[in-house]
Design a protein around this motif. Structure first.
Motif, PDB file in Angstrom:
ATOM      1  N   ALA A 205       0.853  -1.223   0.028  1.00  8.94           N
ATOM      2  CA  ALA A 205       0.112   0.016   0.100  1.00  8.94           C
ATOM      3  C   ALA A 205       0.927   1.248   0.006  1.00  8.94           C
ATOM      4  O   ALA A 205       0.516   2.220  -0.737  1.00  8.94           O
ATOM      5  N   ILE A 206       2.087   1.334   0.749  1.00  8.36           N
ATOM      6  CA  ILE A 206       2.893   2.336   0.805  1.00  8.36           C
ATOM      7  C   ILE A 206       3.566   2.628  -0.603  1.00  8.36           C
ATOM      8  O   ILE A 206       3.624   3.675  -1.160  1.00  8.36           O
ATOM      9  N   PHE A 207       3.897   1.359  -1.266  1.00  4.80           N
ATOM     10  CA  PHE A 207       4.444   1.795  -2.512  1.00  4.80           C
ATOM     11  C   PHE A 207       3.495   2.133  -3.686  1.00  4.80           C
ATOM     12  O   PHE A 207       3.876   2.836  -4.382  1.00  4.80           O
ATOM     13  N   GLY A 208       2.317   1.799  -3.594  1.00  5.56           N
ATOM     14  CA  GLY A 208       1.096   2.130  -4.443  1.00  5.56           C
ATOM     15  C   GLY A 208       0.661   3.418  -3.991  1.00  5.56           C
ATOM     16  O   GLY A 208      -0.235   4.067  -5.005  1.00  5.56           O
ATOM     17  N   ASN A 209       1.135   4.264  -3.086  1.00  7.76           N
ATOM     18  CA  ASN A 209       0.582   5.795  -2.765  1.00  7.76           C
ATOM     19  C   ASN A 209       1.319   6.695  -3.594  1.00  7.76           C
ATOM     20  O   ASN A 209       2.563   7.009  -3.232  1.00  7.76           O
ATOM     21  N   LYS A 210       0.751   7.052  -4.572  1.00  5.61           N
ATOM     22  CA  LYS A 210       1.444   8.269  -5.526  1.00  5.61           C
ATOM     23  C   LYS A 210       1.672   9.436  -4.744  1.00  5.61           C
ATOM     24  O   LYS A 210       2.721  10.106  -5.258  1.00  5.61           O
ATOM     25  N   VAL A 482      -0.735  -1.774  11.881  1.00  2.00           N
ATOM     26  CA  VAL A 482      -0.782  -1.806  10.645  1.00  2.00           C
ATOM     27  C   VAL A 482      -0.852  -0.456   9.890  1.00  2.00           C
ATOM     28  O   VAL A 482      -0.438  -0.015   8.852  1.00  2.00           O
ATOM     29  N   ASP A 483      -2.179   0.216  10.370  1.00  3.01           N
ATOM     30  CA  ASP A 483      -2.374   1.533   9.948  1.00  3.01           C
ATOM     31  C   ASP A 483      -1.387   2.611  10.246  1.00  3.01           C
ATOM     32  O   ASP A 483      -1.829   3.905   9.813  1.00  3.01           O
ATOM     33  N   GLU A 484      -0.237   2.317  10.974  1.00  3.36           N
ATOM     34  CA  GLU A 484       0.522   3.331  11.341  1.00  3.36           C
ATOM     35  C   GLU A 484       1.745   3.066  10.689  1.00  3.36           C
ATOM     36  O   GLU A 484       2.794   3.927  10.920  1.00  3.36           O
ATOM     37  N   MET A 485       1.762   2.063   9.729  1.00  4.67           N
ATOM     38  CA  MET A 485       3.240   1.861   8.829  1.00  4.67           C
ATOM     39  C   MET A 485       3.629   3.052   8.444  1.00  4.67           C
ATOM     40  O   MET A 485       4.820   3.433   8.206  1.00  4.67           O
ATOM     41  N   GLU A 486       2.934   3.727   7.368  1.00  6.94           N
ATOM     42  CA  GLU A 486       3.296   4.820   6.661  1.00  6.94           C
ATOM     43  C   GLU A 486       3.825   6.023   7.565  1.00  6.94           C
ATOM     44  O   GLU A 486       4.756   6.578   7.042  1.00  6.94           O
ATOM     45  N   SER A 487       3.060   6.259   8.612  1.00  7.26           N
ATOM     46  CA  SER A 487       3.711   7.406   9.406  1.00  7.26           C
ATOM     47  C   SER A 487       4.856   7.103   9.969  1.00  7.26           C
ATOM     48  O   SER A 487       5.673   7.863  10.350  1.00  7.26           O
ATOM     49  N   VAL A 488       5.234   5.763  10.267  1.00  2.39           N
ATOM     50  CA  VAL A 488       6.549   5.421  11.089  1.00  2.39           C
ATOM     51  C   VAL A 488       7.570   5.576   9.958  1.00  2.39           C
ATOM     52  O   VAL A 488       8.696   5.993  10.431  1.00  2.39           O
ATOM     53  N   VAL A 489       7.223   5.237   8.731  1.00 11.63           N
ATOM     54  CA  VAL A 489       8.397   5.313   7.597  1.00 11.63           C
ATOM     55  C   VAL A 489       8.632   6.789   7.573  1.00 11.63           C
ATOM     56  O   VAL A 489       9.816   7.015   7.538  1.00 11.63           O
ATOM     57  N   LYS A 490       7.753   7.699   7.727  1.00 13.56           N
ATOM     58  CA  LYS A 490       7.818   9.194   7.394  1.00 13.56           C
ATOM     59  C   LYS A 490       8.462   9.564   8.450  1.00 13.56           C
ATOM     60  O   LYS A 490       9.478  10.554   8.351  1.00 13.56           O
ATOM     61  N   LYS A 491       8.245   9.155   9.688  1.00  8.02           N
ATOM     62  CA  LYS A 491       9.087   9.687  10.745  1.00  8.02           C
ATOM     63  C   LYS A 491      10.581   9.121  10.687  1.00  8.02           C
ATOM     64  O   LYS A 491      11.496   9.928  11.135  1.00  8.02           O
ATOM     65  N   PHE A 492      10.914   8.067  10.335  1.00  4.32           N
ATOM     66  CA  PHE A 492      12.252   7.651  10.231  1.00  4.32           C
ATOM     67  C   PHE A 492      13.136   8.604   9.281  1.00  4.32           C
ATOM     68  O   PHE A 492      14.030   8.737   9.361  1.00  4.32           O
ATOM     69  N   LEU A 493      12.335   8.980   8.249  1.00  3.13           N
ATOM     70  CA  LEU A 493      13.034   9.794   7.257  1.00  3.13           C
ATOM     71  C   LEU A 493      12.839  11.281   7.402  1.00  3.13           C
ATOM     72  O   LEU A 493      13.269  12.156   6.460  1.00  3.13           O
ATOM     73  N   ASN A 494      12.268  11.532   8.581  1.00  2.47           N
ATOM     74  CA  ASN A 494      12.226  13.036   9.196  1.00  2.47           C
ATOM     75  C   ASN A 494      11.191  13.964   8.051  1.00  2.47           C
ATOM     76  O   ASN A 494      11.751  14.719   7.947  1.00  2.47           O
ATOM     77  N   MET A 495      10.103  13.186   7.585  1.00  2.65           N
ATOM     78  CA  MET A 495       9.484  13.851   6.927  1.00  2.65           C
ATOM     79  C   MET A 495       8.273  14.735   7.309  1.00  2.65           C
ATOM     80  O   MET A 495       7.687  14.202   8.368  1.00  2.65           O
TER      81      MET A 495
END
Length: 495
Positions: A205-210, A482-495
């Motif tokens: 789902a993260i990969f598919g988020n344009k 599961v629904d927090e996965m995208e926000s966790v990635v963004k946090k790691f990347l300081n986005m």
């Protein structure tokens, strides 16, 4: 001859190997497949005189045609070096009438090392070839082994970061400790409240988020995958089946063109698909035996032609196979649909909507290369004990699933061809399950006491991968829904 890649779902045209490796997943959610499966260009006689590295080059050069000889050999030589604890890289052990292809001699003692030790080099070379300025963010879901192998491969590789999600409570204690102690400033490990299929779906789902992709690009990042959906993972796996056959020929175990069978313990279908590609390249393989555990969605598919993930998800002692959505099966579906991307896309849409699909009769006829069966938890345990008591050889739980299914195949068919069984992990990775199978009294010992006892009774050295985590500090202590996965990635990347 140039080999190009296209999506199994038909969108986006054809791309070069380096572009397919960089993207990981196609924009339409499909998987990249070669426009043609090339034929081996050297004889088995020539292959039998080659090192593992040389065989790997002969296979990979046919698929990665936009890499120069120097680029590809550089990637291969950096991957298959002293990280492996045996010079052969993938030795064959003759045990109880079969040949166990030991794919666990790399840095993390699982077969994933065979491909994940080369993928970082293929990716960074691909980035240079395509003038990519962004930092590459590897995003991966793991059922146990991919995670650590990917982390070890990408740790501190310049121009990359890696995020690994794994199911909390769904991997072995050794697998978990290998991941959460991983060093490297560019690594990030997160447990999720869910199973592997949910982790994998979350990553897709993260990969598919344009919108996210656009935001990432603005910040100087782009995603890529280290899962077996990446063609840069799949093709290196083809090489070890070619090497195994060449080795059997070199040792006089098979005559020229004599067919062998291959047995593979399978969850995500990548490892057995690599053997199927090897067969299609001209390697003399007869049957591809697909071995499942209690999560027998693939066995049912081969029996009925219906792929149905609507069932209970069972946690077993072979956790890397605890999978109900076998992502790589899509590549086989595309091929048996006569490369009809519309038909494949229709079936994958049914899987997404209803959790199941049924292939046509003409597609089923093309599955004659495969035999499917499964081993229950009890049968897996019995097989570890049976082989140990008879031969002294200790195998892990996943290899035991394959070994047990091979026994069922022989009983069903009376086929006594020379057989290679893919041994996908070291028994040291699943010490408690393995040692309890041999003698339940071992259960009272601690995890590392079991390691030492296994070393003693199996007369095998404790692998470095285990020694280095004995007293290693926990560096990753993250848990999310599961629904927090995208926000966790963004946090790691300081986005």
């Amino acid at each position: 001859m140039e080999v190009l890649y296209r999506s199994t779902r038909g969108q986006g045209g054809e791309v070069k190997a380096s572009q397919a490796i960089l993207k990981g997943l196609a924009d339409d959610g499909g998987l990249f497949v070669p426009t043609t499966i090339p034929k081996l260009e050297v004889s088995v006689n020539e292959l039998s005189k080659m090192t593992y590295q040389e065989v790997a080059y002969e296979v990979m050069k046919l698929y990665f045609t936009d890499f120069t000889e120097e680029e590809l050999k550089n990637c291969i030589n950096k991957a298959y070096d002293s990280k492996f604890d045996t010079e052969e890289i993938a030795p064959l052990a003759e045990v109880d009438g079969a040949y166990y292809l030991e794919l666990f001699h790399g840095a993390t003692i699982a077969f994933k090392d065979m491909a994940l030790s080369i993928l970082p080099h293929l990716l960074t070379t691909s980035a240079k070839k395509n003038d990519v300025k962004n930092e590459i963010v590897i995003l991966t879901a793991t059922s146990g082994d991919t995670g650590k192998a990917a982390l070890a491969g990408f740790a501190d590789v310049k121009g990359t970061r890696i995020v690994v999600f794994y199911p909390h409570g769904g991997v072995s204690p050794i697998q978990e400790k290998q991941m959460v102690t991983q060093k490297g400033d560019n690594t990030f490990v997160v447990a999720i409240n869910g199973n592997f299929d949910q982790a994998q779906s979350g990553v897709k789902a993260i990969f598919g988020n344009k919108e996210l992709a656009k935001e990432m690009d603005e910040k100087g990042f782009q995603f890529s995958s280290a899962n077996s959906i990446n063609i840069g993972r799949l093709i290196p796996q083809v090489a070890y089946y070619v090497y195994a056959y060449a080795k059997l020929f070199a040792e006089g175990k098979v005559a020229k063109d004599e067919k062998i069978n291959v047995v593979v313990p399978t969850g995500n279908f990548g490892n057995i698909l690599a053997a199927y590609y090897a067969k299609n390249m001209g390697l003399p393989i007869d049957k591809l035996v697909c071995a499942s555990n209690d999560n027998k969605v693939l066995y049912d598919f081969f029996e009925t032609g219906c792929y149905d993930r609507n069932r209970e998800f069972i946690l077993t002692n072979s956790p890397s196979m605890d999978i109900l959505i076998s992502s790589n099966l899509e590549r086989l579906i595309y091929k048996i649909a006569e490369n009809d991307s519309e038909k494949n896309a229709e079936l994958m849409a049914e899987l997404a909507k209803d959790g199941k699909y049924t292939i046509t009769d003409s597609m089923r006829k093309q599955l004659a290369d495969f035999y499917g069966n499964y081993a229950t938890e009890a049968e897996t345990t019995e097989e570890i004990k049976r082989v140990y008591d008879k031969t002294g050889y200790i195998m892990d739980t996943h290899t035991a699933v394959a070994s047990c299914v091979y026994g069922k195949y022989k009983k069903d068919t009376n086929d006594d061809k020379v057989t290679v069984i893919a041994s996908t992990a070291s028994p040291f990775k699943f010490t408690r399950s393995v040692m309890n199978a041999i003698n339940p009294a071992y259960d009272k010992l601690g995890d590392f006491e079991l390691v030492d006892e296994l070393s003693k009774i199996g007369n095998v050295k404790v692998p470095n991968a285990i020694e280095e985590i004995r007293n290693a500090e926990i560096r990753h202590n993250n848990l999310c829904n599961v629904d927090e996965m995208e926000s966790v990635v963004k946090k790691f990347l300081n986005m």
